[in-house]
Design an enzyme around this catalytic site. Structure first.
Site, short mmCIF file in Angstrom:
data_model
loop_
_atom_site.label_atom_id
_atom_site.label_comp_id
_atom_site.label_asym_id
_atom_site.label_seq_id
_atom_site.Cartn_x
_atom_site.Cartn_y
_atom_site.Cartn_z
N ASP A 36 0.86 -1.17 0.00
CA ASP A 36 0.00 0.00 0.00
C ASP A 36 0.91 1.23 0.00
O ASP A 36 2.12 1.13 0.26
CB ASP A 36 -0.89 -0.04 1.25
CG ASP A 36 -1.77 1.18 1.39
OD1 ASP A 36 -2.39 1.60 0.40
OD2 ASP A 36 -1.82 1.73 2.51
N ASP A 38 -0.26 5.09 1.14
CA ASP A 38 -0.51 6.01 2.25
C ASP A 38 -0.41 5.30 3.60
O ASP A 38 -1.10 4.31 3.85
CB ASP A 38 -1.91 6.63 2.12
CG ASP A 38 -2.06 7.47 0.85
OD1 ASP A 38 -1.04 7.76 0.20
OD2 ASP A 38 -3.20 7.85 0.53
#
Length: 213
Positions: A36, A38
């Site tokens: 991922d 963020d």
């Protein structure tokens, strides 16, 4: 509660003094590690905290970007070295990809293009030293950056790479994304971004799931 942007690390990103034990312990590694963005690869929301355009900050260590408001942005401290090591492995052994729900995919790609990675740790990965490279170049299995279920991201990655879900290890900071485990993916839920410790624990978790730990 929405997360605030974490301050950039003031210390030099860390790297192990020797190759991590899991790299040469004879046990298998996942064929695909997916990250991922963020609050996993970097400590901010790409669609909230950055005001483009962005530009590199000259002579910044670690490599840092500034937006039009003068705010600074960088990867989590361990992340550049982790990406450099993992991307130095032969693709037949391990590949890297991104799965992010960020609605600003073009901006995320720009961040990854402008951030540079350090040289690899000697020949720890068993691959050739390709020199300093852009962060985006580490992700040879592709970037899936768009809103929607992470299940969709992984379906696309599986179709593109031909790698079975059971051979995938995913690092993400949001508990709802554990839904990808219904596919057979192993997900490591991280609390404070990608670190060497989280990487090791994720690999251990994947090996347990494969019955080889």
């Amino acid at each position: 509660m929405a997360k605030s942007k974490k301050p950039a690390a003031s210390t030099t990103p860390s790297s192990p003094s020797a190759a991590p034990a899991w790299l040469h312990d004879g046990l298998p590694l996942p064929r695909l590690i997916v990250l991922d963005l963020d609050y996993t690869l970097w400590p901010f929301y790409s669609d909230i905290h950055i005001a483009p355009p962005i530009r590199p900050v000259p002579n910044a260590h670690p490599p840092t970007l500034a937006d039009r408001n003068g705010e600074h942005f960088a990867l989590y401290p361990d992340a550049p070295h982790i990406l450099r090591l993992l991307s130095s492995l032969p693709p037949a052994r391990l590949r890297l990809a991104v799965a992010s729900k960020s609605p600003v995919g073009d901006l995320c790609r720009d961040v990854l293009k402008q951030l540079r990675l350090p040289p690899p740790l000697g020949d720890a990965g068993g691959g050739a030293d390709k020199g300093v490279k852009r962060a985006i170049d580490a992700f040879d299995a592709g970037l899936e950056i768009y809103e929607g279920s992470k299940i969709r991201h992984f379906e696309v990655l599986a179709k593109r790479t031909g790698i079975p879900y059971g051979q995938m290890l995913f690092f993400d900071d949001e508990r709802p994304n554990l839904e990808v485990e219904s596919l057979g993916v192993t997900m490591r839920l991280v609390r404070d971004g990608l670190t060497w410790e989280e990487l090791e624990k994720g690999i251990e978790q994947w090996r347990v799931n494969q019955g080889v730990a």
